[in-house]
Design an enzyme around this catalytic site. Structure first.
Site, PDB file in Angstrom:
ATOM      1  N   ARG A 195      -7.373   2.145  -3.170  1.00  0.00           N
ATOM      2  CA  ARG A 195      -8.299   2.104  -2.031  1.00  0.00           C
ATOM      3  C   ARG A 195      -8.916   3.478  -1.812  1.00  0.00           C
ATOM      4  NH1 ARG A 195      -7.768   0.263   4.406  1.00  0.00           N
ATOM      5  NH2 ARG A 195      -9.399  -1.280   4.079  1.00  0.00           N
ATOM      6  N   ASN A 229      -9.230  11.001  10.036  1.00  0.00           N
ATOM      7  CA  ASN A 229      -8.263  12.078   9.819  1.00  0.00           C
ATOM      8  C   ASN A 229      -8.925  13.360   9.320  1.00  0.00           C
ATOM      9  OD1 ASN A 229      -5.877  10.734  10.670  1.00  0.00           O
ATOM     10  ND2 ASN A 229      -5.992   9.491   8.819  1.00  0.00           N
ATOM     11  N   GLY A 270      -9.550  -6.740   8.256  1.00  0.00           N
ATOM     12  CA  GLY A 270      -8.475  -6.070   8.972  1.00  0.00           C
ATOM     13  C   GLY A 270      -8.195  -6.734  10.304  1.00  0.00           C
ATOM     14  N   GLN A 318       0.850  -1.194   0.000  1.00  0.00           N
ATOM     15  CA  GLN A 318       0.000   0.000   0.000  1.00  0.00           C
ATOM     16  C   GLN A 318       0.889   1.248   0.000  1.00  0.00           C
ATOM     17  OE1 GLN A 318      -2.411   1.365   3.390  1.00  0.00           O
ATOM     18  NE2 GLN A 318      -4.178   1.496   2.017  1.00  0.00           N
ATOM     19  N   TYR A 347      -5.690  10.823   3.828  1.00  0.00           N
ATOM     20  CA  TYR A 347      -4.281  11.110   3.534  1.00  0.00           C
ATOM     21  C   TYR A 347      -4.174  11.957   2.253  1.00  0.00           C
ATOM     22  CZ  TYR A 347      -3.526   8.032   7.431  1.00  0.00           C
ATOM     23  OH  TYR A 347      -3.567   7.495   8.692  1.00  0.00           O
ATOM     24  N   HIS A 372      -2.963   4.287  -1.976  1.00  0.00           N
ATOM     25  CA  HIS A 372      -3.764   4.646  -0.793  1.00  0.00           C
ATOM     26  C   HIS A 372      -4.414   6.013  -1.041  1.00  0.00           C
ATOM     27  CE1 HIS A 372      -5.250   4.876   3.143  1.00  0.00           C
ATOM     28  NE2 HIS A 372      -4.164   4.648   3.861  1.00  0.00           N
TER      29      HIS A 372
HETATM   30  C1  FMN Z   1      -4.257  -1.420  13.704  1.00  0.00           C
HETATM   31  C2  FMN Z   1      -4.872  -0.894  12.437  1.00  0.00           C
HETATM   32  C3  FMN Z   1      -4.054  -0.343  11.467  1.00  0.00           C
HETATM   33  C4  FMN Z   1      -4.599   0.116  10.254  1.00  0.00           C
HETATM   34  N1  FMN Z   1      -3.754   0.583   9.278  1.00  0.00           N
HETATM   35  C5  FMN Z   1      -4.240   0.906   8.046  1.00  0.00           C
HETATM   36  C6  FMN Z   1      -3.363   1.257   6.981  1.00  0.00           C
HETATM   37  O1  FMN Z   1      -2.133   1.242   7.103  1.00  0.00           O
HETATM   38  N2  FMN Z   1      -3.923   1.588   5.789  1.00  0.00           N
HETATM   39  C7  FMN Z   1      -5.276   1.597   5.590  1.00  0.00           C
HETATM   40  O2  FMN Z   1      -5.735   1.913   4.493  1.00  0.00           O
HETATM   41  N3  FMN Z   1      -6.119   1.235   6.587  1.00  0.00           N
HETATM   42  C8  FMN Z   1      -5.636   0.866   7.782  1.00  0.00           C
HETATM   43  N4  FMN Z   1      -6.495   0.440   8.768  1.00  0.00           N
HETATM   44  C9  FMN Z   1      -7.915   0.206   8.439  1.00  0.00           C
HETATM   45  C10 FMN Z   1      -8.121  -1.267   8.051  1.00  0.00           C
HETATM   46  O3  FMN Z   1      -7.476  -1.557   6.813  1.00  0.00           O
HETATM   47  C11 FMN Z   1      -9.626  -1.588   7.869  1.00  0.00           C
HETATM   48  O4  FMN Z   1     -10.164  -0.694   6.942  1.00  0.00           O
HETATM   49  C12 FMN Z   1     -10.400  -1.494   9.176  1.00  0.00           C
HETATM   50  O5  FMN Z   1      -9.738  -2.197  10.227  1.00  0.00           O
HETATM   51  C13 FMN Z   1     -11.811  -2.058   9.022  1.00  0.00           C
HETATM   52  O6  FMN Z   1     -11.772  -3.417   8.659  1.00  0.00           O
HETATM   53  P1  FMN Z   1     -12.087  -4.590   9.725  1.00  0.00           P
HETATM   54  O7  FMN Z   1     -13.440  -4.270  10.302  1.00  0.00           O
HETATM   55  O8  FMN Z   1     -12.047  -5.858   8.972  1.00  0.00           O
HETATM   56  O9  FMN Z   1     -11.015  -4.490  10.782  1.00  0.00           O
HETATM   57  C14 FMN Z   1      -5.992   0.033  10.024  1.00  0.00           C
HETATM   58  C15 FMN Z   1      -6.805  -0.508  11.028  1.00  0.00           C
HETATM   59  C16 FMN Z   1      -6.275  -0.975  12.214  1.00  0.00           C
HETATM   60  C17 FMN Z   1      -7.172  -1.594  13.252  1.00  0.00           C
END
Ligand code: FMN
Length: 373
Positions: free
Chosen positions: A230, A238, A328, A97, A183, A178
Site C-alpha cells: 500500500r 503523519n 474503509g 497489513q 510510517y 504498509h
Molecule cells: C478508523 C480508521 C482507521 C484506519 N486505520 C488504517 C490502518 O490501520 N492502515 C491504513 O493503511 N489505513 C488506515 N486508515 C485509512 C483507511 O484504510 C482508508 O484509506 C480511508 O478510510 C479512506 O477510505 P474510505 O474513504 O473508504 O474510508 C484508517 C481509517 C480510519 C477511518
C-alpha cells in the site's frame, strides 16, 4: 467487461468479488493480542472479496498506538489464527497489513521507553493515541525520534521477514506491506523525513532502497503472489511530505513491476480527505502512475481507495481504471457492505466516537440488512 461483483485471482489468492475491506485501526487488542471480539468483527465482514486487517506491528519497536495488534508474540499469533480460521470458515480471504510506525510513536510505547526510530531524527508534527491508566484514551504528540544506524537496518528487514512467515503460519492468505501514510517505509521514501547522507538517503534510488529490501525479504520468504503493498503518493498524513511525489512513486512502481505481486494498493489524495489533494504545484497523475507500472511489465491487480462510493467504484472497475476497490469507513458500519452495494441498499452511517478503542459498541453491533429488517 468485468464488474465490481465479479471474481478475480490476484497472485495466488482467489477472490469472490473485487470489493476489499481497507485496513482500519480499531485499538481493541490490549497487549497487542487480537481476542474473540476481533475474530467476530472480521468474520462478520467475510463476504468482502478480500479483508485487509488493521495495521499490525511487526515488532515491539514498530508499535505506535495503544492497543493495536502485533505479529511478534505467540499470544498475538494464536489470536490471529482464530481470526483467520473464522474468516475462512465464513468463505472469506484475509491478508494482514504489516506495520512499522517509525517516528509515529511515543516513548511510553517503545521497548525500555526509548526514542522511536526513523530515517532521520526529525520529529513529526503528528499525534498518536494513548490509553490512560483509567482506560480513557487521549491523543498525544509523537516523540522525537532518533535516526537508525546503518547497522540496525538489516535487523528491521529481518523483523519484516519473520513477521511475514509468522503471518502465513497464522493462516493469513498473504500480507500487505504498509508503505503508506507517513510510517517507517514512507519516512524513508520522502525527503521531508529523510535527510540521510548514506546509501538510504539523497536521490530517489537511495530513499527507496529500504522499501525494496523489505519487499525482497518478504517475497523470498512467502512468495510474490501472496504479497501486496500500500502506498499513498500525496497524502500529508503523519506529516509526510515530498516535493516530487510523481517522480518518487513512478520509480517505486517501476521497481515493484519486477515482482509478480498480488496487488498494488493506491490511496488517491489525502487519506480520509480530499481525493484531489496535491503536494507540489501539479495534480498527481494516477493514470500515468498505472501506465508506468504496466510499461515496466507490472501485472499485479491495481487496487484503489479513498472516498469511493458505489457509483465511483462500479465505474472504476467497469472502465478498467482499477481491478479492486477498497472501502474503509463504509466497512466499519456495514458488515454486509457487499450485499448492500449489490442491492443498491442504503448504508448505516459510521459513528466516529467508537472508531478507536472500546468494546463491541460501534464495532460488532452494526446491523446487516436482514437484522435491520
Ligand atoms: C478508523 C480508521 C482507521 C484506519 N486505520 C488504517 C490502518 O490501520 N492502515 C491504513 O493503511 N489505513 C488506515 N486508515 C485509512 C483507511 O484504510 C482508508 O484509506 C480511508 O478510510 C479512506 O477510505 P474510505 O474513504 O473508504 O474510508 C484508517 C481509517 C480510519 C477511518
Amino acid at each position: 467487461m468485468s464488474t465490481l461483483f465479479d471474481p478475480i485471482k490476484i497472485g495466488d489468492i482467489e477472490l469472490a468479488n473485487r470489493i476489499v475491506m481497507a485496513p482500519l485501526t480499531r485499538n481493541r487488542s490490549p497487549k497487542a493480542v487480537p481476542g474473540p471480539l476481533v475474530a467476530t468483527y472480521y468474520a462478520q465482514r467475510a463476504t468482502a472479496g478480500l479483508l485487509i486487517t488493521e495495521a499490525t506491528a511487526i515488532s515491539h519497536q514498530g508499535q505506535g498506538y495503544a492497543d493495536v495488534p502485533g505479529l511478534y508474540t505467540r499470544e498475538a499469533l494464536d489470536g490471529w489464527k482464530k481470526v483467520t480460521d473464522g474468516v475462512h470458515k465464513a468463505g472469506g480471504k484475509i491478508v494482514v497489513q504489516m506495520w512499522h510506525v517509525g517516528r509515529i510513536s511515543h516513548t511510553s510505547l517503545q521497548p525500555d521507553g526509548g526514542k522511536p526510530v526513523s530515517a532521520s531524527a526529525i520529529q513529526a508534527k503528528s499525534k498518536t493515541y494513548l490509553i490512560n491508566d483509567d482506560g480513557t484514551g487521549t491523543f498525544a504528540e509523537t516523540s522525537e525520534p532518533r535516526a537508525l544506524e546503518l547497522s540496525e537496518i538489516p535487523g528491521i528487514i529481518e523483523d519484516y521477514r519473520k513477521a511475514a512467515r509468522a503471518s502465513i503460519d497464522a493462516g493469513f492468505d498473504g500480507v500487505e506491506i504498509h508503505a503508506a501514510n507517513g510510517y517507517l517505509i514512507d519516512q524513508f521514501l520522502r525527503s521531508g523525513s529523510n535527510v540521510r547522507t548514506d546509501a538510504y538517503g539523497g536521490p530517489i534510488e537511495n530513499r527507496a532502497r529500504f522499501l525494496f529490501e523489505v519487499v525482497d525479504a518478504i517475497t523470498k520468504e512467502i512468495g510474490e503472489g501472496r504479497t501486496g503493498i500500500r502506498i499513498s503518493p500525496v497524502t500529508p498524513a503523519n506529516d509526510a511530505s515530498d516535493p516530487d511525489a510523481q517522480a518518487l512513486f513512478t520509480y517505486v512502481v517501476e521497481g515493484l513491476a519486477t515482482y509478480k505481486l498480488a496487488y498494488i494498493h493506491i490511496i488517491e489524495g489525502a487519506t480520509g480527505g480530499p481525493r484531489d489533494f496535491q503536494q507540489g504545484d501539479k495534480p498527481f497523475d494516477y493514470k500515468a502512475l498505472c501506465a508506468a507500472y504496466e510499461k515496466a511489465g507490472g501485472d499485479a491487480a491495481w487496487m484503489v481507495n479513498n472516498g469511493y462510493d458505489r457509483a465511483l467504484a462500479i465505474e472504476a472497475v467497469e472502465k478498467g481504471r482499477a481491478d479492486l476497490v477498497a472501502f474503509g469507513k463504509p466497512f466499519i458500519s456495514n458488515p454486509d457492505l457487499v450485499q448492500r452495494l449489490k442491492d443498491d441498499a442504503p448504508l448505516n452511517a459510521p459513528d466516529q466516537r467508537t472508531f478507536y478503542g472500546g468494546g463491541a459498541k460501534g464495532y460488532t453491533d452494526y446491523p446487516t440488512l436482514d437484522e435491520a429488517a
